[in-house]
Each structure stands twice: as C-alpha cells, then as structure tokens.
Write a protein that holds these residues in place. Sequence first.
Motif, PDB file in Angstrom:
ATOM      1  N   GLY A  70       0.778  -1.351   0.065  1.00 28.79           N
ATOM      2  CA  GLY A  70      -0.027  -0.134  -0.047  1.00 28.79           C
ATOM      3  C   GLY A  70       0.783   1.335  -0.013  1.00 28.79           C
ATOM      4  O   GLY A  70       0.624   2.412  -0.596  1.00 28.79           O
ATOM      5  N   ASP A  71       1.737   1.255   0.661  1.00 31.27           N
ATOM      6  CA  ASP A  71       2.937   2.460   0.579  1.00 31.27           C
ATOM      7  C   ASP A  71       3.216   2.725  -0.686  1.00 31.27           C
ATOM      8  O   ASP A  71       3.499   3.998  -1.020  1.00 31.27           O
ATOM      9  CB  ASP A  71       4.060   2.165   1.379  1.00 31.27           C
ATOM     10  CG  ASP A  71       3.848   1.942   2.962  1.00 31.27           C
ATOM     11  OD1 ASP A  71       2.607   2.220   3.355  1.00 31.27           O
ATOM     12  OD2 ASP A  71       4.715   1.562   3.843  1.00 31.27           O
ATOM     13  N   ASP A  72       3.345   1.753  -1.614  1.00 31.42           N
ATOM     14  CA  ASP A  72       3.961   2.027  -2.852  1.00 31.42           C
ATOM     15  C   ASP A  72       3.071   2.747  -3.783  1.00 31.42           C
ATOM     16  O   ASP A  72       3.345   3.759  -4.442  1.00 31.42           O
ATOM     17  CB  ASP A  72       4.689   0.890  -3.763  1.00 31.42           C
ATOM     18  CG  ASP A  72       5.702  -0.006  -2.835  1.00 31.42           C
ATOM     19  OD1 ASP A  72       6.784   0.838  -2.773  1.00 31.42           O
ATOM     20  OD2 ASP A  72       5.493  -1.084  -2.235  1.00 31.42           O
ATOM     21  N   LEU A  73       1.581   2.342  -3.384  1.00 29.29           N
ATOM     22  CA  LEU A  73       0.478   2.860  -4.172  1.00 29.29           C
ATOM     23  C   LEU A  73       0.301   4.192  -3.872  1.00 29.29           C
ATOM     24  O   LEU A  73       0.129   5.271  -4.502  1.00 29.29           O
ATOM     25  CB  LEU A  73      -0.614   2.129  -4.106  1.00 29.29           C
ATOM     26  CG  LEU A  73      -0.693   0.952  -4.600  1.00 29.29           C
ATOM     27  CD1 LEU A  73      -2.005   0.047  -4.168  1.00 29.29           C
ATOM     28  CD2 LEU A  73      -1.051   0.871  -6.172  1.00 29.29           C
ATOM     29  N   ALA A  74       0.618   4.638  -2.266  1.00 35.38           N
ATOM     30  CA  ALA A  74       0.371   6.021  -1.953  1.00 35.38           C
ATOM     31  C   ALA A  74       1.540   6.855  -2.676  1.00 35.38           C
ATOM     32  O   ALA A  74       1.106   7.901  -2.879  1.00 35.38           O
ATOM     33  CB  ALA A  74       0.209   5.766  -0.478  1.00 35.38           C
ATOM     34  N   ALA A  75       2.831   6.216  -2.551  1.00 34.69           N
ATOM     35  CA  ALA A  75       3.672   7.005  -3.057  1.00 34.69           C
ATOM     36  C   ALA A  75       3.561   7.335  -4.327  1.00 34.69           C
ATOM     37  O   ALA A  75       3.926   8.562  -4.799  1.00 34.69           O
ATOM     38  CB  ALA A  75       5.159   6.150  -2.786  1.00 34.69           C
TER      39      ALA A  75
ATOM     40  N   GLN B 200      -3.418  -0.226   3.763  1.00 36.52           N
ATOM     41  CA  GLN B 200      -2.560   0.675   4.264  1.00 36.52           C
ATOM     42  C   GLN B 200      -2.684   0.437   5.903  1.00 36.52           C
ATOM     43  O   GLN B 200      -3.645   1.051   6.349  1.00 36.52           O
ATOM     44  CB  GLN B 200      -2.830   2.165   3.836  1.00 36.52           C
ATOM     45  CG  GLN B 200      -2.220   2.138   2.444  1.00 36.52           C
ATOM     46  CD  GLN B 200      -2.614   3.248   1.611  1.00 36.52           C
ATOM     47  OE1 GLN B 200      -3.350   4.211   2.291  1.00 36.52           O
ATOM     48  NE2 GLN B 200      -2.096   3.560   0.652  1.00 36.52           N
ATOM     49  N   GLY B 201      -2.013  -0.085   6.703  1.00 37.91           N
ATOM     50  CA  GLY B 201      -1.931  -0.054   8.020  1.00 37.91           C
ATOM     51  C   GLY B 201      -3.022  -0.924   8.398  1.00 37.91           C
ATOM     52  O   GLY B 201      -2.863  -1.430   9.745  1.00 37.91           O
ATOM     53  N   LYS B 202      -3.975  -1.716   8.095  1.00 38.03           N
ATOM     54  CA  LYS B 202      -5.079  -2.345   8.637  1.00 38.03           C
ATOM     55  C   LYS B 202      -5.642  -3.584   7.484  1.00 38.03           C
ATOM     56  O   LYS B 202      -5.772  -2.894   6.541  1.00 38.03           O
ATOM     57  CB  LYS B 202      -6.012  -1.428   9.119  1.00 38.03           C
ATOM     58  CG  LYS B 202      -6.995  -2.174  10.144  1.00 38.03           C
ATOM     59  CD  LYS B 202      -7.911  -0.973  10.757  1.00 38.03           C
ATOM     60  CE  LYS B 202      -8.858  -1.843  11.583  1.00 38.03           C
ATOM     61  NZ  LYS B 202      -9.947  -1.167  12.076  1.00 38.03           N
ATOM     62  N   VAL B 203      -6.015  -4.478   7.773  1.00 40.82           N
ATOM     63  CA  VAL B 203      -6.727  -5.379   6.830  1.00 40.82           C
ATOM     64  C   VAL B 203      -8.199  -5.523   7.819  1.00 40.82           C
ATOM     65  O   VAL B 203      -8.264  -5.408   8.966  1.00 40.82           O
ATOM     66  CB  VAL B 203      -5.965  -6.701   6.760  1.00 40.82           C
ATOM     67  CG1 VAL B 203      -4.994  -6.497   5.707  1.00 40.82           C
ATOM     68  CG2 VAL B 203      -5.476  -7.253   8.080  1.00 40.82           C
ATOM     69  N   ARG B 204      -9.043  -5.811   6.798  1.00 44.33           N
ATOM     70  CA  ARG B 204     -10.599  -5.805   7.290  1.00 44.33           C
ATOM     71  C   ARG B 204     -11.344  -6.897   7.122  1.00 44.33           C
ATOM     72  O   ARG B 204     -12.501  -7.080   7.346  1.00 44.33           O
ATOM     73  CB  ARG B 204     -11.261  -4.318   7.008  1.00 44.33           C
ATOM     74  CG  ARG B 204     -10.445  -3.186   7.389  1.00 44.33           C
ATOM     75  CD  ARG B 204     -11.318  -2.096   7.186  1.00 44.33           C
ATOM     76  NE  ARG B 204     -10.754  -0.731   7.942  1.00 44.33           N
ATOM     77  CZ  ARG B 204      -9.646  -0.148   7.501  1.00 44.33           C
ATOM     78  NH1 ARG B 204      -9.078  -0.439   6.370  1.00 44.33           N
ATOM     79  NH2 ARG B 204      -9.374   1.008   8.082  1.00 44.33           N
ATOM     80  N   TYR B 205     -10.906  -7.876   6.287  1.00 46.05           N
ATOM     81  CA  TYR B 205     -11.575  -9.173   6.007  1.00 46.05           C
ATOM     82  C   TYR B 205     -10.651 -10.129   5.654  1.00 46.05           C
ATOM     83  O   TYR B 205      -9.658  -9.769   4.991  1.00 46.05           O
ATOM     84  CB  TYR B 205     -12.647  -9.073   4.913  1.00 46.05           C
ATOM     85  CG  TYR B 205     -12.392  -8.682   3.584  1.00 46.05           C
ATOM     86  CD1 TYR B 205     -12.055  -7.504   3.123  1.00 46.05           C
ATOM     87  CD2 TYR B 205     -12.238  -9.593   2.641  1.00 46.05           C
ATOM     88  CE1 TYR B 205     -11.670  -7.077   1.950  1.00 46.05           C
ATOM     89  CE2 TYR B 205     -12.054  -9.319   1.248  1.00 46.05           C
ATOM     90  CZ  TYR B 205     -11.773  -8.223   0.853  1.00 46.05           C
ATOM     91  OH  TYR B 205     -11.401  -7.734  -0.331  1.00 46.05           O
ATOM     92  N   VAL B 206     -10.814 -11.388   5.683  1.00 52.09           N
ATOM     93  CA  VAL B 206      -9.893 -12.453   5.399  1.00 52.09           C
ATOM     94  C   VAL B 206      -9.990 -12.509   3.568  1.00 52.09           C
ATOM     95  O   VAL B 206     -11.240 -12.596   2.963  1.00 52.09           O
ATOM     96  CB  VAL B 206     -10.519 -13.812   5.891  1.00 52.09           C
ATOM     97  CG1 VAL B 206      -9.528 -15.002   5.097  1.00 52.09           C
ATOM     98  CG2 VAL B 206     -10.409 -13.946   7.258  1.00 52.09           C
TER      99      VAL B 206
END
Lengths: 156, 265, 788
Positions: free
Chosen positions: C69-74, C104-110
């Motif tokens: 996610g960091d790469d996408l954000a960058a 980014q920082g959190k996952v919310r489902y399997v």
Amino acid sequence: MPVVSMTVNGKAVSADVDPRTLLVQYLRENLRLTGTHVGCDTSQCGACVVHVNGAAIKSCTALAVALEGANVTTIEGLAQGGKLHPMQEAFRENHGLQCGFCTPGMIMSAVDIVNRKGNKLEEKLIREELEGNICRCTGYHNIVKAISAGAEAMGG
Amino acid sequence: MYPFTYHQPENARKAATVAGKLEDAKFLAGGMTLLPTMKQRLASPANLVDLAKCDDLRGIEVAARSVTIGAMTRHVDVANSKELQEAIPALADLAGMIGDPAVRNRGTIGGSLANNDPAADYPAAALALGATIVTNKRKIEAEQYFTGLFETALEDGEVITKVVFPIPAKAGYEKFRNPASRYAIVGVFVAKKGSEVRVAVTGAGSSGVFRATKIEAALTAKFSSKSLEGVKMPAEGLNSDIHADAEYRAHLITVMAKRATDKAK
Amino acid sequence: MSMSGIGAPVRRKEDFRFITGKGHYTDDINRPGQAHAVFLRSPHAHATINRIDASAALKMPGVLAVFTGDDLAADKVGGLICGWMIHSKDGSPMKAGAHPALAQGKVRYVGDHVAVVIADTYAQAREAAEKIVVDYTVLPAVTDMNAAVKPGAPVVHDVASDNTVYNWHLGDKAATDAAFAKAKHVTKLDIVNNRLVPNAMEPRAAVGDYDFGADSFTLYTTSQNPHVARLVLSAFIGIAPEHKLRVIAPDVGGGFGSKIFIYAEETVCVWASKKVGRPVKWTADRTEAFLADAHGRDHITHAELALDDKGKILGLRVNTKANLGAYLSTFSSSVPTYLYAPLLSGQYDIPAIYAEVDGIYTTTAPVDAYRGAGRPEATFVVERLMEVAAREIGVDPAQFRKKNFVTKFPHQTPVIMCYDAGDYNASLEKALEMADYKNVGKRKRESAKKGLLRGVGISAYIEACGIAPSAAVGSLGAGVGLWESAEVRVNPIGTVEILTGSHSHGQGHETTFAQLVSSRLGVPIDNVSIVHGDTDKVQMGMGTYGSRSGAVGMSAIVKALDKIEAKAKKVAAYVLEASDADIEFKDGKFSVKGTDKSVDFPSVALQAYIAHKFNGQDLEPGLKESAFWDPTNFTFPAGVHICELEIDPQTGVTRIDRWTAVDDFGEIINPMIVEGQVHGGIAQGIGQALCEGAVYNKDGQLLTASYMDYTMPRADDVPSYNVGMTQTRCPSNPLGIKGCGEAGAIAAPPAVVNALTDALGHENVPMPATPHAVWRAAQSTIAKQAAE
Ligand SMILES: Cc1cc2nc3c(=O)[nH]c(=O)nc-3n(C[C@H](O)[C@H](O)[C@H](O)COP(=O)(O)OP(=O)(O)OC[C@H]3O[C@@H](n4cnc5c(N)ncnc54)[C@H](O)[C@@H]3O)c2cc1C
Ligand code: FES
Ligand code: FES
C-alpha cells in the motif's frame, strides 16, 4: 525438465515441462489450446474436461508427465474436417450455452456420456451424469436438452 | 504446487523400493485427492512415485469366497465389472456413487483406502465386509487398518497392492451426499454373512469409519429394514459441521441403514 | 416476422467460437514478456499491519517486485470508490471508509489485499508471496450485523464508529403508522436473506500492459462495463487520463454483477505494468474468487403488512439491516437502498409504505450487486409477507394477490416508482393454468401416501430494469449517468458494424442486436457485426447490468438507426432523382412513392461513400451515425412463478417437481435467448433458496471458500422449467422492451420458500433450506401430523 510427448487432437506434440505441469497447463500454455478452461481448484467444476485415451478426465487434476504417450482430445479437436461434431451442433441448436465458459467441458463430458450410455438418454440420467460439471448461466435446462438431442444425432 | 521429482516405476515391487529409498516420497494413484491437495500447497512431497505403470496392481478377480481388487483399479472399472456385479453388487454400486464420471475414471480403490478420508465411501465397504488390505509387506484386517481421520496402519513407503473382500450373502450401500462436495455425510454399508451382520458407517464419525453395533444387533435379530424402526443412534462421537450436526447425522445413519437393507442383494 | 428479424429464435452468432474452444477470455490473452502477479492476502479478518518485510521474497528466483500500500500511496494512486452517495435520515452523507487497493496499516477481511508479488512465472510469484513476513496485531472480528452495531463492537472504519454507514429511509412514516393504526390484521415476519457468492464460472482476471513509447496503458479485464472501469481508473484512482488508458473486456465468462465493480487486482495490475516495465497478468483461482469477489444479498429484515377487514392491504413497514462488508464496493451503497426499497410495493396497490435501511460494516468481504441486486431482496420480503398473510387470514394465496394487484396504469407507488404498463392478472391466471394449480390438493394427497410432503408456492415479482433516466438517478445520488450509447457504421458494401456501450457476457448481444439491425435495414444478420468491450473502439458506454442492454442499449441503437435511415433516404433521393420526402424505406429497399423506382440498401451505402451522385456541400459523404439514449423511466418486467416441490421428511431432501414461470418482458427480440435468461435466473434463485450460503465463523474465516463447502446448484438439483409469456409493451422505449436478465433470480427464492412452508405447514425454515435445515423444520410437522 522432462520432455513430454503425446498425441493431442490427432497431432504429435511434445514439450519440455516442469513435472508440476498439469495437463490443463500443458494444453493452455504450451500448446496454446485455450478452449480447455479452469474454473476451480478442487476438481469439481468440470470446465477442464478433456478425453484421455477415450475417457473423460479433469485435466486440472492430472500431471502432464504422467500422460506421456497418451491420446488426448480437447474441444478444439472435436470438429472433424471442418464439420462440427453433432454434440457441438446440438449445443448451438438448443441454446445450451450462454457465456460459453463451462461449454467446452460440458460438451466433452456430454460426448463421454453418450460413449458410455448410448444414444437414448433419459433426462434424469443426463442430470446425474452431469454431477461433475457446473454451469452458472443456463440453469441446465437447455444443456440437458442439447445432450439428449446430441446423443440421438451421434447415433446417426 | 511445490517442486518434486517424478518417478514412474513399472511394478509394485520397484515402486516400494523407490519409495523406500527416497526422502519424503508419496505414491500417486489416480491423483484425485493428492493433486488437489498439492495444488493448494497442503501437501508437498519431494518425490512422487506414480503407480500408473504398475500393471500388476490392476484388476478384479472373483473366486468362490472372495473378490480381490488390485489397488490401482479405478472406480469406473469396479462399478462396471460384470463379475463383481454378480458377486458383490453392493460394492460395484458403491464405486458408481463415488464423485462424478471423470473422477471415477481416475480415482482408485487403493488411493481411496490409503487416504482414508472420513467422508469416503470405500472404507465403509471394507469394514462391513471384513476386507483384508494387502500391502507389499503384510496383510492388514480392515478392523486394524483404519486408525483415525486420514490415518491408517500403513507405514511410510508401504504400498497397498490389493484388497480382498469376502463375498457376503447379501449387502447394500446407501449414501447421503454432502450437497456441496458430494462425498458422504453419512454412508452406511450393510452386509450379512451367515448369521453375522456387519454395518459400517462412513462420513459421520469424528474418528472416521466405524461399526454401528446397535444397528447390527437389530439386523442380526432379523435382517429387515423393519427391525430398524425406532432404532436411534447416539449423536455422541459424530461430526458436526456446517452441513450437518451430529444429531442429524445420527438420524441419517438409521435412515440410510434402512434403505441399504432394503437394497441389499 | 422474418427468419432472422425481431421475434425470431435465431441461433446465436457467438456460439461457434465457444463450442469450438475458440473464445477469447481474459486468461487466454498473453502479452509478450508478461510477468505474473500473485496477491498476498490477509489470513485475518481484522488486524493492524505493523510491518511488512519483503526482503526474503525479493531474493526469490524470478521476482521482479513486491509492492504494498505504501508504494501505491507514494505514486498517488487513489483508493477504490463507491459511486453512489446515500444520505442518512438526518441528511448526513454516508460514512465511507478509505478503500486502498493494497492495505494501508490495517486489514479488514480475510482475503484483503496486503501486498502483490510480481515475478516471471506464476509459480515463482506464489512461492515468493509465502516468503513475505507480515507482523500483524490481530483485532477482534465482527461478522454479525447485530453484533456490529452494539456499543463496544470492534470498529471496522474509524469514520463510522458504530459500524453504520447510513441510516436511510424511504416513504411516509406518518401515513404508514396511520395505516397500521386502523389495520384489522397485521402480518409480521422476520426474514434473513442469505449471503451469496456470485460464482461466475470464469474467475476474474486482468492483464495490464504499459506502452512506454505511447505512454499509455491497456488493461484486459473480465469486466461487465469496461468504460466505467476506465472512468474510475482514470478520474478517481488516477492511473492515467482516459485517452491514455484503454480497457478491453473480451469474452467474459459470466458476471451476474460481480464483474461490474472496479477491484484492487485490476487496478494493481495496470499500475504495476509501468512500474516493472512488463505486462502484468493475474488470474484468480476459485478460492480467491470466494474470498474477494464482492458477495451478494445478506439482509436481515423485520417486515409488517397491515390489512383491512376485507383483505386489502393498507400499509407495509420494513426495517432492514444490510451487510456491506468491510469496504464499500463500487455500487454497494445503492443496492439495499434505491435498488431495494422502491420495489417494496411489488405488484400491489399499497397506499402507504415506510422502509428503513441501515448499511452496516463488518469484517467480511464487500457486498455489492448480485443478479437482481436489491430487487430479489425486496421481492422476497413482499412475497413472503403476501403468502403468510393469506395463510393467516385463510384466503387462497392466489386470490389474495389478485385482490391486491395494481390494475390501472400508470400507477404511482408510495416509493418513487411509477409503474407504466402491465397486466398482473393475466400472468397469474396463465401461470395457475400452466401449473395445474387446481389439482395441487390431489397431488398433495398422492405424495402423502408415499410419506412425502408436497407444497406449492407462488411468487409474483416485479423488477425495475434499465436503471434510468440519468437525471433521476443523479438526484438519488448516482455518480454516473445511466444512458447508453451506440454507433452504427455502414460499410460501403452495405455490411454493418454496431458499436455498443453494452457488454455481453452470455446474454447473446451479437445475435439480438444483429436481429434488430437486420429487421430495420433488411440486411442479413451475417452482415452485421457487434463491437463491444473495447474503450478504444466504442466511445463511451455504461455496460451491462440491471437487465439494461435491451431496454437501454438497444434503444440507443434504434436511435442511431433512425439517423442512418434518414441519411440513407437523402442519398437514395439523389440516386433515384426524387425528393427525399418521397422516399420510402421498406424491406431493405428505398423506393420512390407511387413509382417502381427503387434501390437496395447496399447500393445506397456504396453511393453514400463514393459520393458521385451528390455534392459534398449539400450532403456529407459516408453513412455512420451515433446516438445516446437516455430513457424516460425504468422498465417494469413482472410475472408469476410457481414452484411445486416434495420433501422427504426422513432426510430433509427437497425435490422440485415442477416449475412454472410466466413473465411479461414486453416485446421480445429473441424468445430462445429470453427463455435461456429465465432458466439461468431460476437456477440461481433455487440455488439461493435451497443450496447456497456464504458462512463466516466468529473469527471471520470464510467456511465456504470452495465448491467442497459452497453448494452450487447442479443439474440434478434443479428441474426442467415450464416457461410462458404474457406481453404488455413498455411505453418508455421505442422497442417496447422491458428486460429479462434478472427475473428468474428475483422470482424464484420466495416461490421455493412459499412452497416449502406450504409443505411443512409452518413458516420456520431458513434459506438456504438445505436438507439439514428442512429436516429440522420437518420435525415439528411430523410431530403435529402424529398428534392429529
Ligand atoms: C470432485 C471429487 C469428488 C469426489 N467424490 C468422492 C466421493 O463421493 N466418495 C469418495 O469416496 N471419494 C470421492 N473422491 C475421492 C476419490 O475417490 C479419490 O479417487 C480417492 O480419494 C483417492 O484415490 P486416488 O486414486 O485418486 O489417489 P491419490 O489422490 O493419487 O492418492 C491419495 C493418497 O493415497 C496414497 N496412495 C495412493 N495409492 C496408494 C497405494 N496403492 N498404496 C499406498 N498409498 C497410496 C497417496 O500417496 C495419497 O496420499 C472425490 C474426488 C474428487 C476430486
Ligand atoms: S478446473 Fe478442473 S474441475 Fe474445475
Ligand atoms: S454457459 Fe456460462 S457457465 Fe455455463
């Protein structure tokens, strides 16, 4: 990597493959025969059905190396001399397909059913024999009709 | 799949030798269980010993008192064998109920018994008929062979060569399919031989195939589905999952036993 | 009716390639030099990501890159969007949490996307993915909606601290309360509409391909609406401006809604193709499809129906909780609101309706449109209530429905919709006749003799298709217009190409659209080809969902064909040396009124291009026209399905003995294809009623993540269907078409459950009514029978 040779749709073929290669990968990736599809990981959907030495099998659950020397027929090899196989005709005539994704496996299974059970097929039998083929589009009604008609046509 | 080395010995003896010598070897029979498991990376043998070329492992022989089936005999061949349909029709019938036609074209009796899936069909037949599982090393009675979920008495590198089934007077198999997988939620094999009735149940037990002694007792008194009227199987020790809880499975055992008894030939 | 024109059961043109194995699905496409992507997915339903260590993975053979996610954000790649704004009762906008393509920082489902590995081969990427080390702090999961809204429940997104995305409502509460106050009888029902996994047989796939020379991207993908994908990827996610991004949806192996949405995987593949400088391919396996395709349905509802002393409906009150999963998928917010509550009037004249819907976050896969999208849920509520109410007041369910049918059109319901045309009685009568309803009693007695319970269930459904006009849906919060486009290109030799913004993934557009053109222009259907699914070829379109391709997509073609005809008449006038007012066009021939002078369509096409007979200043050469069609209303297909079944109370196994469907789809272009759509929908509806259900455990693990545990209806689970039609023309489009793609899936579940409950003699059976559930439900039936 072992060289695997077989006869596919009447043609001798051979390729260097990793032993992990499944028959379906051999067909799709090495031979570019993309008519055989993959619809599941648990050997249940039947999108990948082909004939090996005359019998229907799930090509997602067979190693290519294990089939050295085998005679394989895929959906691409069913039509002969530019003429559709009667089962292919029957699927078109009876609207036995919508998105077409399950269709190659369905047709290969259908031909196998006729080979085993003959040309006069009861609806109930066809439905039972389709246990290993899943279709999400057609609700099976027209597939069953197509197989019944295709079976008769295969009888000549 | 993880990488492996592939071997294809041409008889059972060589297969056992190869497997014995290699690290982390597994036999490949029909592949209908092993390959999906490897694809999902739940199994990762370093060596795969394919039994497909071992012609000595194939075939059905019917003698006066028993039927011998080679380990590599496919379900389709068991289902279609005319001799077997005469000798133990219930066994042929059972093989015809396994999976779907394409699965039956590849899957083998040896693979099924070696795998001992708690929802598989053959274990019920083997236990009810009192089969003997013959390996390259020894003969194992069914009672001793099935030791738990996916667990058998087989040792590493031991290969099943054949299975010997005594011919019963009458036998029947009925299966209640899992609606999704079509394996057995409950499968009941009923066999009568002389005065003895043996009833084996697959799919239901939380430690695999087992004999239903309550039903055996009722059927020994009289071999008729009527004898099972009111026979209630206990739910203890049975599986509960999203498809069926233990109570339902217990109930289905009696229902399937009745139907198997009615079918018995 | 000609052999190939409108109304003929023309065999499908697309079939040849499918029955010979020559289709081109996304996974069949390979680009030179392509690399393969494998997504590392969250094993946890809810966790914070403390650290992702990809160093070991990057050292694996063949690995080109690992992105997070960091790469996408960058790179300033935006998150996935939800394109329909819903406002709560208090006017506040829905609370949409961010939806990054990679967590980014959190996952919310399997199954949530943690990282992507790109390698030379799929096997290498998969192996490397296992080497990524992720340090998670596992948080408690919440999969149950009632638990999610309790104080102290785990919070899925901080923006919605009570896990409630919106509290929305529709209708007149005061009027409905007043109706209930004077009711003689109130029927109350608690309903669970089970969660489904769409399961198109072709798993999703994508190939992203970046052209450095042209600085432009191509994305091949399994999409029902490639133009919307391009719009979202450009305007919102920011991959590239639209003229630098081409989206191609080739043959698509079924969609049922699940391929409408713009997902993480497609987004990442197209973006990553530039990062790694090679085409990037990804194909889902079935497990990934179960985990990460948007699911469908998943409502819990309490509903009440108020009746007067004569059995007339006075009012309807509905309270629904809709599970939206862990993130708002592309159209998710609209499904349980504007695609649901406006259909709660069913086929009935209901003076007052009030519906409240809470959209709830849980740590489960996102939920969005699945075949029918909202309308099956509404129909299930209405048709279960109708059946139960009839039983409670002791009236035949068919009669009770008749008594309350809307009979005058147009009919304005209290929930937005204005029904324009229909004859509900006609469909019901015909269905009762076809189902031999009057002899059900006899058949029940015969079943009883065999120890079986027989039941019959009716479902009178209505759906709103087309999802238009644009201004209307815009006022309700839609982020896009819902028109359709078409372009008709006539070639100099008179063959025709139709470019359409609709997309076919099993519906047979290549045939039906060609039939329309053949009928209009008098050219053989083999001389017509349909071009769709490529944003470089077709200008802009909205794709196919909501049974809109006939009513909206074909109407756009009609409009373009009108222009073609007008232009061709002008050309013909020059050729025939007559005034264009005197030119008539019929059966593919232009003729001069009252003379025998005529010229056929191909000759006019040729003349339009060679432009020898007219002056380029008076008339432009060429014969190509385009149009956009924005309808004036939704369309309202409706019909009656009747299910008759037998239960074996010993095992709980249900066997559907007969299925009758009578549908009013307005005008029909190809009855063979329409019937096929009905069959497929019914099977999916039966699947929902008897087989299918996605089950999460308390920890948020999906227990039904393969065909070993998720029951897909197979050939021996369903019957043959007896399908009939009635017809009232749709007044809101030129062809009179209403749409047929979702009817079966909408109609079927209540028909099955009404039949089951009829057989059981009580209302307590859940969906899916698996053998286990039916066996349980049959215990009280058996006990009651024994007592009698
Ligand atoms: C879609 C589907 C549906 C199915 N439905 C059913 C069903 O309804 N009922 C049912 O009973 N089964 C069912 N099966 C399983 C099927 O019967 C398999 O054939 C069987 O479980 C394994 O046999 P196999 O020959 O394929 O063995 P493999 O998969 O090749 O091997 C299975 C295991 O046995 C070992 N093994 C194989 N042969 C030997 C041997 N001779 N000696 C020692 N070890 C050996 C292998 O090393 C491996 O560990 C189904 C399978 C599929 C894919
Ligand atoms: S892909 Fe082979 S059975 Fe599904
Ligand atoms: S035609 Fe689409 S899955 Fe069968």
